[in-house]
Write an enzyme that holds these catalytic residues in place. Structure first.
Site, PDB file in Angstrom:
ATOM      1  N   GLU A 251      13.478   4.208  65.874  1.00 38.49           N
ATOM      2  CA  GLU A 251      13.212   3.366  64.701  1.00 38.49           C
ATOM      3  C   GLU A 251      12.772   4.303  63.595  1.00 38.49           C
ATOM      4  OE1 GLU A 251      11.520   2.057  61.874  1.00 38.49           O
ATOM      5  OE2 GLU A 251       9.916   1.227  63.119  1.00 38.49           O
ATOM      6  N   CYS A 285       7.410   1.044  57.575  1.00 33.34           N
ATOM      7  CA  CYS A 285       8.832   1.347  57.701  1.00 33.34           C
ATOM      8  C   CYS A 285       9.705   0.222  57.164  1.00 33.34           C
ATOM      9  CB  CYS A 285       9.180   1.642  59.152  1.00 33.34           C
ATOM     10  SG  CYS A 285       8.726   0.315  60.294  1.00 33.34           S
ATOM     11  N   GLU A 385      13.504   7.182  51.218  1.00 28.70           N
ATOM     12  CA  GLU A 385      12.275   6.479  51.594  1.00 28.70           C
ATOM     13  C   GLU A 385      11.058   7.226  51.044  1.00 28.70           C
ATOM     14  OE1 GLU A 385      10.695   4.238  55.528  1.00 28.70           O
ATOM     15  OE2 GLU A 385      11.241   6.333  55.806  1.00 28.70           O
TER      16      GLU A 385
END
Length: 483
Positions: A251, A285, A385
């Site tokens: 992940e 996340c 990100e």
């Protein structure tokens, strides 16, 4: 369980084979991000110590795998109860080492992991451990030893999302938590002992990724590696696991879009969009860090955003009036500052916030919540990100059956999460079905509202799924018994 103050202390040991074993490694400092002061030191464990933990897990596995599923489920439920009993103390630990406001951490950092464990236990009650097929039977059996490598941002939740299904599946576990925020994992090890988990079923080794993490992943006795972290970390784990054909579950974060359709109720959308982007100071996340809005509503939405974000309070994580605490480390703060400077250089327009240290806060790894607009798809801010309190507003022209909004939302290599807002839930679901993301939230539904639903991503957001029965799937082998 000790008080939060007692839990924030130097640790020289790992939990291996049901006992504390002193590490021969050096130490790693753990800092309080609000004060910048070192509050504890933990082991920089060695590769040999990682291998010893795998050995303990491997030795314990046959007995644990043969333990009835109902008993394994009971242990997971006991752990959930233990988290709830110690929520105040654990939230204090996480507020100290991560920086999330303590009054938020009680529910988000401790209550949520307990809920995830219970949801997994409930899913296991109806899980198809054995099912008939035309030629015989299909069985789902324990995969073996699991290595869980977890991050610092939501530490206990990420541990619970791996530990619960792995234990219920009949696997034994070696946990390597982030060395940035490891104190909560020590508290968890004490709770595992308190509830009577057999020796070797759960093991804790603290250290760095290049030493401990890589030794664990390379070990041929490991059957599954489950990691939550960066794309770079995930790629490295996959590379190390490949020679042994070791299963990996990854992940890896995202650049998730929050799509506002032209009929969406802005009074509801904007406050929710702020929460979805800035929760845990943006260190999530699945944070929805791109707000995709109709061109004709841009100015109104930006005005509302600026007002709402400017009202967020930064401060001491132990102050009940604070909305956002510091970022976890000076390194993380400097990384976020770099993204903000790059966005300004690239021509994005800053509405509120900025890279400078907040006024009146000379100490602490704080970063002002920041909003940019005029963010085009080719800009780094639209593609990379940030993992901090930075929201990018992007615009699309309406018409063409919402295709422009879908195309913009799908314009990154990530695909972990997304949101869609519309006064018409069916319209929102139709748009959501076209988004390449592992979890799409319609009109503000949160991950925590459906902990039996799968969580994981498309593309660079990773491999595999967590939560509910889908999380158990990652830790079982499937056998056909024919005849």
């Amino acid at each position: 369980m000790s008080t939060a103050t007692a839990l924030i202390a130097d640790r020289a040991q790992n939990w291996v084979g049901g006992r504390w074993v002193t590490s021969a490694g050096e130490t790693i400092p753990v800092a309080n991000p609000a004060t910048e002061q070192v509050v504890a030191r933990v082991p920089a464990s060695t590769a040999a110590e990682a291998e010893a933990a795998v050995a303990a897990a491997s030795e314990a596995w046959p007995v644990w795998a043969a333990t009835p599923v109902a008993e394994r489920i009971r242990f997971v439920r006991r752990l959930a109860d233990a988290l709830d009993r110690n929520a105040e103390e654990l939230a204090g630990v996480i507020a100290t080492e991560v920086g999330m406001p303590r009054h938020v951490a009680v529910a988000a950092q401790v209550g949520l992991p307990a809920q995830a464990l219970r949801a997994t236990a409930e899913a296991a009650e109806s899980y198809p451990w054995s099912e008939p097929v035309a030629a015989g039977e299909v069985r789902r059996e324990p995969a073996g030893v699991v290595v869980a490598i977890t991050p610092w941002n939501m530490p206990l939740y990420q541990i619970a999302a791996k530990l619960g299904p792995a234990l219920i599946a009949g696997c034994t576990v070696v946990l390597k938590p982030s060395e940035v925020a490891p104190l909560n994992a020590y508290a968890l090890a004490e709770l595992m002992h308190e509830i009577g988990v057999p020796p070797g079923v759960f093991n804790l080794v603290v250290g760095t990724g290049p030493v401990v993490g890589e030794a664990l992943v390379r070990d041929p006795r490991v059957s599954v590696v489950s990691l939550t972290g960066s794309v770079g970390s995930g790629a490295r784990v996959a590379e190390l696991a490949a020679p042994g054909i070791t299963r990996v579950c990854l992940e890896l974060g995202g650049k998730s879009a929050n799509v506002v359709l032209d009929d969406a109720p802005l009074d509801v959308v904007v406050p929710a969009a702020v929460q979805q982007a800035f929760f845990n100071s943006g260190q999530a996340c699945n944070a929805l860090t791109r707000l995709v809005v109709p061109e004709h509503l841009h100015d109104e939405i930006c005005e509302r955003l600026s007002e709402a974000v400017s009202a967020l309070r930064l401060g001491d994580p132990f102050d009940v009036g604070v909305d956002l605490g510091p970022l976890v480390s000076d390194r993380q703060r400097d990384t976020v500052r770099g993204h903000v400077h790059r966005a300004l250089t690239d021509g994005a327009r800053m509405l509120v916030g900025g890279p400078d240290q907040p006024e009146g806060m000379p100490v602490g790894f704080y970063h002002r919540p920041t909003v940019f607009t005029d963010v085009t798809p080719n800009m780094a801010l639209a593609q990379e990100e940030v993992f901090g309190p930075v929201l990018a507003v992007q615009t699309y022209r309406g018409g063409s059956g919402d295709s422009a909004a879908v195309d913009l939302a799908n314009s990154t290599e990530y695909g972990l999460a997304a949101g869609v807002w519309s006064a018409d839930p069916e319209r929102a679901r139709a748009v959501g079905a076209r988004l390449r993301a592992g979890q799409v939230k319609i009109n503000g539904v949160r991950t925590r509202d459906s902990l039996d639903a799968p969580f994981g991503g498309y593309g660079r957001s990773g491999l595999g799924r967590e939560l509910g029965s889908f999380g158990i799937d990652e830790f079982v082998e499937i056998k056909s018994l024919l005849g």
